[in-house]
Design a protein around this motif. Structure first.
Motif, short mmCIF file in Angstrom:
data_model
loop_
_atom_site.label_atom_id
_atom_site.label_comp_id
_atom_site.label_asym_id
_atom_site.label_seq_id
_atom_site.Cartn_x
_atom_site.Cartn_y
_atom_site.Cartn_z
N VAL A 33 0.89 -1.16 0.00
CA VAL A 33 0.00 0.00 0.00
C VAL A 33 0.93 1.22 0.00
N PRO A 34 0.86 2.08 -1.02
CA PRO A 34 1.84 3.15 -1.12
C PRO A 34 1.58 4.36 -0.21
N PHE A 35 0.90 4.18 0.88
CA PHE A 35 0.62 5.27 1.83
C PHE A 35 0.73 4.73 3.26
N ALA A 36 0.70 5.66 4.21
CA ALA A 36 0.90 5.32 5.61
C ALA A 36 -0.19 4.38 6.15
N ALA A 37 0.18 3.62 7.17
CA ALA A 37 -0.77 2.72 7.84
C ALA A 37 -1.87 3.53 8.51
N ASP A 42 -5.03 2.17 3.11
CA ASP A 42 -4.70 1.07 4.01
C ASP A 42 -5.98 0.39 4.52
N THR A 43 -6.98 1.18 4.83
CA THR A 43 -8.25 0.63 5.34
C THR A 43 -8.91 -0.25 4.29
N VAL A 44 -8.97 0.24 3.06
CA VAL A 44 -9.55 -0.56 1.96
C VAL A 44 -8.76 -1.86 1.81
N ALA A 45 -7.42 -1.72 1.80
CA ALA A 45 -6.56 -2.89 1.59
C ALA A 45 -6.75 -3.95 2.68
N ARG A 46 -6.81 -3.50 3.93
CA ARG A 46 -6.92 -4.48 5.02
C ARG A 46 -8.25 -5.22 4.97
N LEU A 47 -9.33 -4.52 4.64
CA LEU A 47 -10.64 -5.19 4.57
C LEU A 47 -10.66 -6.24 3.47
N VAL A 48 -10.15 -5.85 2.31
CA VAL A 48 -10.16 -6.78 1.16
C VAL A 48 -9.17 -7.93 1.40
N ALA A 156 -1.24 14.15 0.71
CA ALA A 156 -0.31 13.03 0.84
C ALA A 156 0.73 13.05 -0.29
N GLY A 157 1.07 14.26 -0.75
CA GLY A 157 2.12 14.40 -1.76
C GLY A 157 1.56 14.45 -3.17
N VAL A 158 2.41 14.91 -4.11
CA VAL A 158 1.97 15.05 -5.50
C VAL A 158 1.70 13.66 -6.08
N GLY A 159 0.47 13.45 -6.51
CA GLY A 159 0.09 12.13 -7.04
C GLY A 159 -0.94 11.45 -6.15
N ALA A 160 -1.10 11.95 -4.93
CA ALA A 160 -2.11 11.38 -4.04
C ALA A 160 -3.50 11.91 -4.42
N ALA A 161 -4.54 11.22 -3.99
CA ALA A 161 -5.90 11.67 -4.27
C ALA A 161 -6.17 13.01 -3.59
N SER A 162 -5.61 13.18 -2.39
CA SER A 162 -5.80 14.44 -1.66
C SER A 162 -5.11 15.59 -2.40
N ASP A 176 -4.22 29.83 -5.34
CA ASP A 176 -3.15 28.89 -4.98
C ASP A 176 -2.91 28.96 -3.49
N LEU A 177 -2.74 27.78 -2.87
CA LEU A 177 -2.52 27.76 -1.42
C LEU A 177 -1.22 27.04 -1.09
N THR A 178 -0.77 27.22 0.13
CA THR A 178 0.41 26.49 0.60
C THR A 178 -0.02 25.07 0.94
N THR A 179 0.67 24.07 0.34
CA THR A 179 0.31 22.69 0.64
C THR A 179 1.36 22.08 1.57
N VAL A 180 0.90 21.19 2.44
CA VAL A 180 1.80 20.51 3.38
C VAL A 180 1.70 19.02 3.10
N PRO A 181 2.77 18.41 2.52
CA PRO A 181 2.69 16.99 2.15
C PRO A 181 3.06 16.03 3.29
N TYR A 182 2.35 14.92 3.33
CA TYR A 182 2.61 13.84 4.32
C TYR A 182 2.79 12.52 3.56
N LYS A 183 3.15 11.46 4.31
CA LYS A 183 3.31 10.15 3.65
C LYS A 183 1.97 9.44 3.47
N GLY A 184 0.93 10.08 3.86
CA GLY A 184 -0.41 9.51 3.75
C GLY A 184 -1.33 10.44 4.50
N THR A 185 -2.64 10.26 4.33
CA THR A 185 -3.53 11.17 5.04
C THR A 185 -3.81 10.71 6.47
#
Ligand code: ASP
Length: 324
Positions: A33-37, A42-48, A156-162, A176-185
């Protein structure tokens, strides 16, 4: 004599391969899963994964490889994993925007991955820290425009859904706003609840409980219709952002070259998981539902990925946003 020996070796190798495939899977499978736990993907992945594991008779272990809007995790499967059926990728819409956002992407999602099937389309919600001043979407737009130098948008960084949702929102309100990227939401949500960032747009698989528990403020859902799971939250369109619609589709892949027989077993197990009443009811609690059975197939995911890459390419080019 030599010829017969060679023939025997070939037959033996073929028999061993066939039996390895028949036994598949004979050990645990890793889903990257390319994002944080603890986050929405991650939630979708764990259920499936839990349900697929029952069908396959093996544990499906989740490995969270976050960073760079999900591209690090995708690359790990697309380029650095054996195509033996034991490493899979669960990723979302971001796999179709990354090829336009990253000019130096080191993988080609259409060539380096073997599709297994689509999973679910997850709505998004525009949310803010509880004490963020704007009280509704109209207010949010004027507040953000008036305070654009100090308002922060988490993603969650450039390329994330967020990131995609934020990009569409900023272009809809032409600010345009200031964005703050994380390893996941998941970590972004922690900071939003803590008041370190102001607002974000995230999937209902991560936001439903926080909205219902009053930990964050919700301004809108990004679907055409309101959601049964949060009927009081207006759609973006109702709230005044015309034509604003995003749903986060998810798919399951294996590295290119994975045996067709493994892909067939995985796709069948995915279909079974998407009919599992436990998965269906947990998805419903989180504001989503499984795709119809005929979309949980390699062919449907292959076609969807292609059409999504074609859809987002021109939109991203027009926005002129690049990660590299
Ligand atoms: N879905 C990502 C996550 O699981 C975040 C995103 O795509 O915005 O954290």
């Amino acid at each position: 004599m030599l010829k017969r020996l060679a023939f025997g070796c070939v037959m033996l190798a073929a028999a061993l391969t066939a039996s390895a495939q028949d036994n598949y899977p004979s050990r645990p499978i890793t889903i990257v899963v390319p994002f944080a736990a603890g986050g929405p993907t991650d939630t979708v992945a764990r259920l499936v994964a839990q349900s697929m594991g029952k069908t396959l008779g093996q544990v499906l272990v989740i490995e969270n490889t976050g960073g760079a809007g999900g591209t690090i995790g995708v690359e790990r499967v697309a380029k650095n994993s054996k195509p033996d059926g034991y490493t899979l990728l669960l990723m979302h819409i971001g796999i179709s925007t990354a090829p336009s956002l990253y000019r130096k992407l080191r993988f080609d999602p259409q060539k380096d991955l073997e599709p297994i099937g689509l999973i679910t389309d997850v709505p998004m919600t525009i949310i803010a820290r509880k004490d963020f001043p704007p009280k509704d979407m109209k207010d949010l737009i004027s507040y953000v425009k008036a305070n654009k130098d100090k308002v922060t948008y988490a993603n969650a960084g450039v390329g994330a859904a967020s990131h995609l949702c934020g990009m569409l929102f900023m272009s809809a309100i032409q600010t345009d706003l200031t964005t703050v990227p994380y390893k996941g939401t998941a970590p972004a949500m922690t900071d939003l609840i803590g008041g370190q960032v102001d607002f974000m747009c995230d999937q209902t698989t991560n936001t439903t409980a926080q909205i219902k528990g009053g930990k964050v403020k919700a301004y809108a859902v990004t679907t055409r219709n309101r959601l049964k799971s949060m009927p009081d939250v207006p759609t973006a369109e109702e709230a005044g952002v015309k034509g604003f619609e995003v749903a986060v589709w998810h798919g399951l892949w294996a590295p290119a070259g994975t045996p067709k027989s493994d892909i067939a077993k995985l796709s069948a197990a995915l279909k079974t998981a998407l009919k599992d009443p436990d998965v269906v009811s947990k998805f419903a609690d989180l504001g989503t539902e499984p795709v119809p059975q005929d979309r949980a197939t390699p062919e449907a995911l292959r076609a969807h990925l292609k059409s999504e890459i074609e859809k987002w390419g021109p939109i991203i080019k027009k926005a002129g946003i690049y990660a590299d």
